[in-house]
Design an enzyme around this catalytic site. Structure first.
Site, PDB file in Angstrom:
ATOM      1  N   ASP A   1       0.870  -1.167   0.000  1.00  0.00           N
ATOM      2  CA  ASP A   1       0.000   0.000   0.000  1.00  0.00           C
ATOM      3  C   ASP A   1       0.916   1.228   0.000  1.00  0.00           C
ATOM      4  O   ASP A   1       2.111   1.117   0.318  1.00  0.00           O
ATOM      5  CB  ASP A   1      -0.889  -0.034   1.249  1.00  0.00           C
TER       6      ASP A   1
ATOM      7  N   ASP B   1      -0.167   5.139   0.978  1.00  0.00           N
ATOM      8  CA  ASP B   1      -0.445   6.095   2.051  1.00  0.00           C
ATOM      9  C   ASP B   1      -0.551   5.384   3.400  1.00  0.00           C
ATOM     10  O   ASP B   1      -1.402   4.515   3.590  1.00  0.00           O
ATOM     11  CB  ASP B   1      -1.737   6.853   1.745  1.00  0.00           C
TER      12      ASP B   1
END
Length: 216
Positions: free
Chosen positions: A11, A13
């Site tokens: 991922d 953020d």
């Protein structure tokens, strides 16, 4: 503890970079512009979900496309204003990996993801963004697409996530998961391994793939 994999899926953020301050600034302004009350806004899970899904939870269907374009514009414009910073350990961990062994799988749009990654000098060879999927996390589609793009069986992938929705997506894809406690408490994160951030881990590339180990 050691995890062996053929590929690592990250991922962005909250995992590679911190954008919390930017997200709060931009989404708060967006909510005001669209007349969304603090109470309505507080009932919606923001983190780790595509903007289109968040907007659909809050606004009439006919306004969603325009509203998604607006939040993307606000967040892209916020990047040069200190809207993104590298999290501890990110640079060293990614530098240890061959470009074809990892991918970024993000709920952000491609335009926003590339702006944030470019701002901190991360240039993934493979990027799966909100534009590429029909169902966002916690659905497994984003991570399955990431594995396919790297040509690796999902069972041979390890997912790195900070959000419960992303960890759920990784598990649903049949992948092992590493949770980073950067935006949630460790007890809120269900994963094969929970660490503070990537600085707690080291990566060793071998003939058989990548070996991820907890430092110390």
């Amino acid at each position: 503890m050691k995890l062996h994999a053929q590929a690592l899926l990250f991922d962005n953020d909250g995992t590679l970079v911190s954008t919390l301050a930017s997200v709060r600034r931009c989404w708060t302004r967006w909510a005001v512009e669209y007349g969304i009350t603090a109470e309505q806004f507080g009932q919606v899970e923001l983190h780790g979900r595509p903007a289109a899904e968040i907007a659909a939870d809050l606004l009439p269907a006919g306004v969603v496309a325009e509203a998604v374009a607006r939040i993307e514009q606000l967040e892209v414009e916020d990047v040069p204003a200190g809207g993104v910073r590298l999290l501890p350990g990110t640079r060293a961990f990614l530098d240890a990996l061959p470009a074809d062994r990892w991918a970024v799988v993000t709920s952000a749009t491609r335009r926003l993801a590339e702006a944030r990654l470019d701002a901190v000098g991360i240039l993934p060879k493979t990027l799966v963004a909100a534009d590429d999927i029909t169902r966002g996390k916690p659905d497994p589609e984003p991570y399955l697409l990431g594995a396919r793009a790297l040509g690796v069986d999902p069972a041979d992938c390890v997912v790195f996530e900070d959000a419960p929705a992303g960890l759920q997506a990784g598990r649903a894809a049949g992948m092992r998961t590493v949770a980073l406690a950067t935006t949630h408490r460790p007890d809120e994160l269900d994963a094969d391994l929970v660490v503070t951030d990537l600085s707690a881990l080291s990566a060793l590339v071998t003939e058989g793939g990548v070996e991820v180990t907890v430092r110390g």
